[in-house]
Write a protein that holds these residues in place. Structure first.
Motif, PDB file in Angstrom:
ATOM      1  N   THR A   1      12.195   9.405   0.446  1.00 20.53           N
ATOM      2  CA  THR A   1      13.137   9.847   1.963  1.00 20.53           C
ATOM      3  C   THR A   1      13.563   8.248   1.786  1.00 20.53           C
ATOM      4  O   THR A   1      12.901   6.708   1.220  1.00 20.53           O
ATOM      5  CB  THR A   1      12.268  10.177   2.401  1.00 20.53           C
ATOM      6  OG1 THR A   1      13.050  10.289   3.816  1.00 20.53           O
ATOM      7  CG2 THR A   1      11.384   9.751   2.627  1.00 20.53           C
ATOM      8  N   ARG A   2      14.208   8.147   2.725  1.00 19.33           N
ATOM      9  CA  ARG A   2      14.694   7.144   4.067  1.00 19.33           C
ATOM     10  C   ARG A   2      13.347   6.814   4.829  1.00 19.33           C
ATOM     11  O   ARG A   2      12.936   7.670   5.367  1.00 19.33           O
ATOM     12  CB  ARG A   2      16.307   6.966   4.330  1.00 19.33           C
ATOM     13  CG  ARG A   2      17.117   6.436   2.613  1.00 19.33           C
ATOM     14  CD  ARG A   2      18.728   6.760   3.545  1.00 19.33           C
ATOM     15  NE  ARG A   2      19.320   8.289   4.442  1.00 19.33           N
ATOM     16  CZ  ARG A   2      20.106   7.756   4.898  1.00 19.33           C
ATOM     17  NH1 ARG A   2      21.043   6.522   4.666  1.00 19.33           N
ATOM     18  NH2 ARG A   2      20.253   9.577   6.145  1.00 19.33           N
ATOM     19  N   VAL A   3      13.558   6.001   5.215  1.00 17.95           N
ATOM     20  CA  VAL A   3      12.805   5.233   6.134  1.00 17.95           C
ATOM     21  C   VAL A   3      13.991   4.720   7.356  1.00 17.95           C
ATOM     22  O   VAL A   3      14.104   3.681   7.079  1.00 17.95           O
ATOM     23  CB  VAL A   3      11.395   4.422   6.232  1.00 17.95           C
ATOM     24  CG1 VAL A   3      10.600   4.103   6.671  1.00 17.95           C
ATOM     25  CG2 VAL A   3      10.757   5.028   4.181  1.00 17.95           C
ATOM     26  N   GLY A   4      12.869   4.813   8.487  1.00 17.72           N
ATOM     27  CA  GLY A   4      13.834   4.750   9.815  1.00 17.72           C
ATOM     28  C   GLY A   4      12.558   3.662  10.917  1.00 17.72           C
ATOM     29  O   GLY A   4      11.686   4.125  10.366  1.00 17.72           O
ATOM     30  N   ILE A   5      13.239   3.283  12.366  1.00 22.03           N
ATOM     31  CA  ILE A   5      12.291   3.060  12.968  1.00 22.03           C
ATOM     32  C   ILE A   5      12.630   3.136  14.122  1.00 22.03           C
ATOM     33  O   ILE A   5      14.091   3.402  14.484  1.00 22.03           O
ATOM     34  CB  ILE A   5      12.802   1.096  12.716  1.00 22.03           C
ATOM     35  CG1 ILE A   5      11.764   0.923  11.410  1.00 22.03           C
ATOM     36  CG2 ILE A   5      11.750   0.789  13.589  1.00 22.03           C
ATOM     37  CD1 ILE A   5      12.507  -0.754  11.097  1.00 22.03           C
TER      38      ILE A   5
ATOM     39  N   GLY B   1       0.828  -1.215  -0.031  1.00 26.61           N
ATOM     40  CA  GLY B   1      -0.019   0.282  -0.049  1.00 26.61           C
ATOM     41  C   GLY B   1       0.502   1.290   0.643  1.00 26.61           C
ATOM     42  O   GLY B   1       0.558   2.011  -0.285  1.00 26.61           O
ATOM     43  N   ASP B   2       2.043   1.182   0.635  1.00 23.74           N
ATOM     44  CA  ASP B   2       3.490   2.869   0.113  1.00 23.74           C
ATOM     45  C   ASP B   2       2.799   3.022  -1.174  1.00 23.74           C
ATOM     46  O   ASP B   2       2.939   1.210  -2.217  1.00 23.74           O
ATOM     47  CB  ASP B   2       3.786   1.839   1.132  1.00 23.74           C
ATOM     48  CG  ASP B   2       4.229   2.037   2.538  1.00 23.74           C
ATOM     49  OD1 ASP B   2       3.038   1.941   2.935  1.00 23.74           O
ATOM     50  OD2 ASP B   2       5.269   1.313   3.205  1.00 23.74           O
ATOM     51  N   THR B   3       3.503   4.177  -1.496  1.00 27.76           N
ATOM     52  CA  THR B   3       3.587   4.721  -2.268  1.00 27.76           C
ATOM     53  C   THR B   3       5.175   5.028  -2.674  1.00 27.76           C
ATOM     54  O   THR B   3       6.270   4.896  -1.617  1.00 27.76           O
ATOM     55  CB  THR B   3       3.608   6.001  -2.667  1.00 27.76           C
ATOM     56  OG1 THR B   3       1.892   5.928  -1.951  1.00 27.76           O
ATOM     57  CG2 THR B   3       3.527   6.629  -4.437  1.00 27.76           C
ATOM     58  N   VAL B   4       6.246   4.231  -3.637  1.00 31.44           N
ATOM     59  CA  VAL B   4       7.402   3.940  -4.268  1.00 31.44           C
ATOM     60  C   VAL B   4       7.917   4.625  -5.513  1.00 31.44           C
ATOM     61  O   VAL B   4       7.312   5.062  -5.929  1.00 31.44           O
ATOM     62  CB  VAL B   4       7.919   2.548  -3.746  1.00 31.44           C
ATOM     63  CG1 VAL B   4       7.643   2.126  -2.305  1.00 31.44           C
ATOM     64  CG2 VAL B   4       7.021   1.776  -4.549  1.00 31.44           C
ATOM     65  N   LYS B   5       9.140   4.995  -5.345  1.00 30.69           N
ATOM     66  CA  LYS B   5       9.748   5.584  -6.473  1.00 30.69           C
ATOM     67  C   LYS B   5      10.979   4.642  -7.221  1.00 30.69           C
ATOM     68  O   LYS B   5      11.280   3.825  -5.752  1.00 30.69           O
ATOM     69  CB  LYS B   5      10.219   6.446  -6.387  1.00 30.69           C
ATOM     70  CG  LYS B   5      11.373   7.572  -7.239  1.00 30.69           C
ATOM     71  CD  LYS B   5      11.770   9.116  -7.318  1.00 30.69           C
ATOM     72  CE  LYS B   5      11.906   9.417  -8.177  1.00 30.69           C
ATOM     73  NZ  LYS B   5      12.545  11.383  -8.634  1.00 30.69           N
TER      74      LYS B   5
ATOM     75  N   MET C   1      12.341   3.208  -3.253  1.00 31.66           N
ATOM     76  CA  MET C   1      12.036   4.029  -2.025  1.00 31.66           C
ATOM     77  C   MET C   1      11.299   4.441  -2.071  1.00 31.66           C
ATOM     78  O   MET C   1       9.815   5.260  -3.055  1.00 31.66           O
ATOM     79  CB  MET C   1      13.433   5.165  -2.021  1.00 31.66           C
ATOM     80  CG  MET C   1      14.549   5.998  -1.095  1.00 31.66           C
ATOM     81  SD  MET C   1      15.408   7.364  -1.947  1.00 31.66           S
ATOM     82  CE  MET C   1      16.237   7.861  -0.667  1.00 31.66           C
ATOM     83  N   TYR C   2      10.998   4.873  -0.482  1.00 31.69           N
ATOM     84  CA  TYR C   2       9.590   5.533  -0.156  1.00 31.69           C
ATOM     85  C   TYR C   2       9.117   7.158  -0.554  1.00 31.69           C
ATOM     86  O   TYR C   2      10.502   7.742  -0.266  1.00 31.69           O
ATOM     87  CB  TYR C   2       9.517   5.064   1.774  1.00 31.69           C
ATOM     88  CG  TYR C   2       8.366   5.612   2.282  1.00 31.69           C
ATOM     89  CD1 TYR C   2       7.061   4.977   1.968  1.00 31.69           C
ATOM     90  CD2 TYR C   2       8.379   6.765   2.779  1.00 31.69           C
ATOM     91  CE1 TYR C   2       5.995   5.101   2.394  1.00 31.69           C
ATOM     92  CE2 TYR C   2       6.489   7.241   3.246  1.00 31.69           C
ATOM     93  CZ  TYR C   2       5.976   6.861   3.445  1.00 31.69           C
ATOM     94  OH  TYR C   2       4.197   5.917   3.692  1.00 31.69           O
TER      95      TYR C   2
END
Length: 103
Positions: A80-84, A9-13, A72-73
């Protein structure tokens, strides 16, 4: 692999490969192989025989898997990069460019 940073469901590039700079929605994520299927990216042609579900058969175009490292998100129109990080006692994803929590 532990927790993946890209979810269904995420939009990614796409950032690498023949479909570079294309954007789409994630249809499926395979955690075991580390691959994702993105809408309209890595289109494959598949030749199908006539069957009960598909009376005609013929050539079908469908999305193929792409490695998760090649996407990439997209947050607010930019990749952008994704962190947790921990939010209380719960893990949450956040956009590293803005610091905002994604979900």
């Amino acid at each position: 692999m532990s927790m993946l940073k890209i979810k269904k469901g995420d939009t990614v590039k796409v950032i690498a490969g023949k479909d570079k700079d294309k954007e789409g929605k994630v249809i499926a994520v395979n955690q075991k192989t580390g691959k994702v299927i993105v809408e309209g990216v890595n289109m494959l042609t598949k030749h199908t025989k006539p069957s009960a579900q598909n009376q005609e058969g013929g050539i079908v175009r469908q999305e193929g898997p792409i490695d998760i490292s090649n996407v990439m998100y997209v947050h607010k129109g930019t990749a952008t990069r994704v962190g947790i990080k921990m939010d209380g006692d719960k893990k949450v994803r956040y956009a590293k460019s803005t610091g905002e929590v994604i979900d």
